[in-house]
Design an enzyme around this catalytic site. Structure first.
Site, short mmCIF file in Angstrom:
data_model
loop_
_atom_site.label_atom_id
_atom_site.label_comp_id
_atom_site.label_asym_id
_atom_site.label_seq_id
_atom_site.Cartn_x
_atom_site.Cartn_y
_atom_site.Cartn_z
N ASN A 1 0.83 -1.33 0.08
CA ASN A 1 0.11 -0.11 0.05
C ASN A 1 0.91 1.13 -0.08
O ASN A 1 1.63 1.33 1.06
CB ASN A 1 -0.80 -0.12 1.24
CG ASN A 1 -1.62 1.27 1.39
OD1 ASN A 1 -1.75 1.90 0.61
ND2 ASN A 1 -2.31 1.56 2.58
N LYS B 1 0.14 4.17 0.03
CA LYS B 1 -0.62 5.23 0.38
C LYS B 1 -0.33 6.53 -0.41
O LYS B 1 -0.24 6.45 -1.64
CB LYS B 1 0.06 5.56 1.86
CG LYS B 1 -0.03 4.20 2.69
CD LYS B 1 0.24 4.71 4.01
CE LYS B 1 0.43 3.39 4.77
NZ LYS B 1 0.21 3.42 6.24
N GLU C 1 -6.82 4.62 8.00
CA GLU C 1 -6.30 5.98 7.70
C GLU C 1 -7.52 6.61 7.12
O GLU C 1 -8.20 7.73 7.35
CB GLU C 1 -5.12 6.30 7.02
CG GLU C 1 -3.96 5.87 7.71
CD GLU C 1 -2.85 5.43 6.75
OE1 GLU C 1 -2.86 5.55 5.74
OE2 GLU C 1 -1.85 4.82 7.29
N GLU D 1 -5.59 -5.32 10.41
CA GLU D 1 -4.53 -4.34 10.85
C GLU D 1 -4.94 -3.65 12.15
O GLU D 1 -5.65 -2.77 12.04
CB GLU D 1 -4.47 -3.38 9.66
CG GLU D 1 -4.17 -3.74 8.36
CD GLU D 1 -3.59 -2.86 7.29
OE1 GLU D 1 -2.56 -3.08 7.00
OE2 GLU D 1 -4.03 -1.86 7.14
N GLY E 1 2.19 1.89 10.67
CA GLY E 1 3.14 3.13 10.55
C GLY E 1 3.76 3.29 11.62
O GLY E 1 4.44 4.48 12.10
N SER F 1 3.36 -2.65 10.28
CA SER F 1 4.70 -2.48 10.31
C SER F 1 5.31 -3.97 10.00
O SER F 1 6.28 -4.12 10.65
CB SER F 1 5.21 -2.15 11.80
OG SER F 1 4.86 -0.77 12.04
C1 PEP Z 1 -0.79 -0.06 5.90
O1 PEP Z 1 -0.79 0.92 5.49
O2 PEP Z 1 -1.71 -0.72 5.58
C2 PEP Z 1 0.13 -0.40 6.64
C3 PEP Z 1 0.21 -1.72 7.40
O3 PEP Z 1 1.44 0.14 6.79
P1 PEP Z 1 2.65 -0.08 7.62
O4 PEP Z 1 3.14 -1.22 7.02
O5 PEP Z 1 3.82 1.17 7.25
O6 PEP Z 1 2.54 -0.02 9.16
#
Ligand code: PEP
Length: 248
Positions: free
Chosen positions: A10, A12, A97, A165, A171, A211
């Site tokens: 992703n 973003k 988000e 998640e 993040g 993460s």
């Molecule tokens: C995400 O954007 O779904 C995500 C898991 O971000 P990150 O891996 O940076 O925590």
């Protein structure tokens, strides 16, 4: 029940045509032998260029959101038909988000999911609890509600992907432990088996996100109910290939 692993990035609100094209070109040889499904969910404006960049590789391009109406007076929005028209295969729906900053809720997640399915896009439906909810012992209630409302009216649950998640892990560099992630994903599968059937629940791919990186992916991917990852930060670099090659 064997489910094909799926690693989805992703991006973003990151990347340009030039940097995205370069990253995909760098990833291509590194993931040539990958046995899992691979996707990159990119900003909408980059979709045409990234579809072109990924051509002939294992990488399928996904979107990060989709509107629920077929067409009409929804300034700034993009329909499932438009995404499909450009060769998009997957769409992230209900990312935390979006829930946090853009007023998404279980109802809009539901409408978007149904619109994606109607247009043969594969939704990656994101669910997850906040730290306050986890600390209050509310994780299972929150997830159950997100599934019940978000998937209301879905006929064939095998057509979609769930991404678990935990909001506190996105993040932040704070990953759920392998055991925490497995236990929660197992609960999600059990809930899906009650809402649909055991057989269908056993065929749904459930990803972990939060993460996940080149260092911790092996342990997470070794968990029996975790079928893949939704990767934010680590999908912006060639580290993504190490995650895709988690089984090497
Ligand atoms: C995400 O954007 O779904 C995500 C898991 O971000 P990150 O891996 O940076 O925590």
């Amino acid at each position: 029940m064997s489910r094909k692993p799926f690693i989805a990035g992703n991006w973003k609100m990151n990347m340009t045509v030039a940097t995205g094209t370069k990253l995909i070109a760098d990833l291509k040889p590194l993931i040539k032998e990958a046995k899992c499904d691979v996707a990159l969910c990119v900003p909408a404006i980059l979709i045409p260029a990234m579809v072109k960049a990924a051509k002939g590789s294992k990488i399928k391009i996904g979107a990060q959101n989709v509107h629920f109406a077929d067409h009409g007076a929804y300034t700034g929005e993009i329909s499932a038909e438009m995404l499909k028209d450009y060769g998009v295969k997957y769409v992230v729906i209900g990312h935390s988000e979006r829930r946090q900053y853009f007023g998404e809720n279980n109802d809009t997640v539901n409408q978007r999911t149904l619109a994606a399915l109607k247009n043969e896009l594969t939704p990656i439906v994101c669910i997850g609890e906040t730290l306050t909810e986890r600390d209050a012992g509310d994780t299972e209630n929150v997830l159950a509600r997100q599934l019940e409302l978000g998937l209301h009216g879905v006929e064939d649950v095998k057509q979609l992907v769930i991404a678990y998640e935990p909001v506190w892990a996105i993040g932040t560099g704070k990953t759920a432990t392998d055991a925490q992630a497995q236990e929660t994903v197992k609960f999600i599968r059990k809930k899906l088996s009650k809402m649909f059937s055991v057989k269908d629940a056993n065929r749904v791919r459930i990803l972990y996100g939060g993460s996940m990186n080149a260092g911790n992916c092996k342990g997470l991917m070794a968990q029996p109910d975790i079928d893949g990852g939704l990767i934010g930060g680590a999908s912006l670099k060639t580290d993504f290939a190490t995650i895709v090659n988690f089984d090497k």
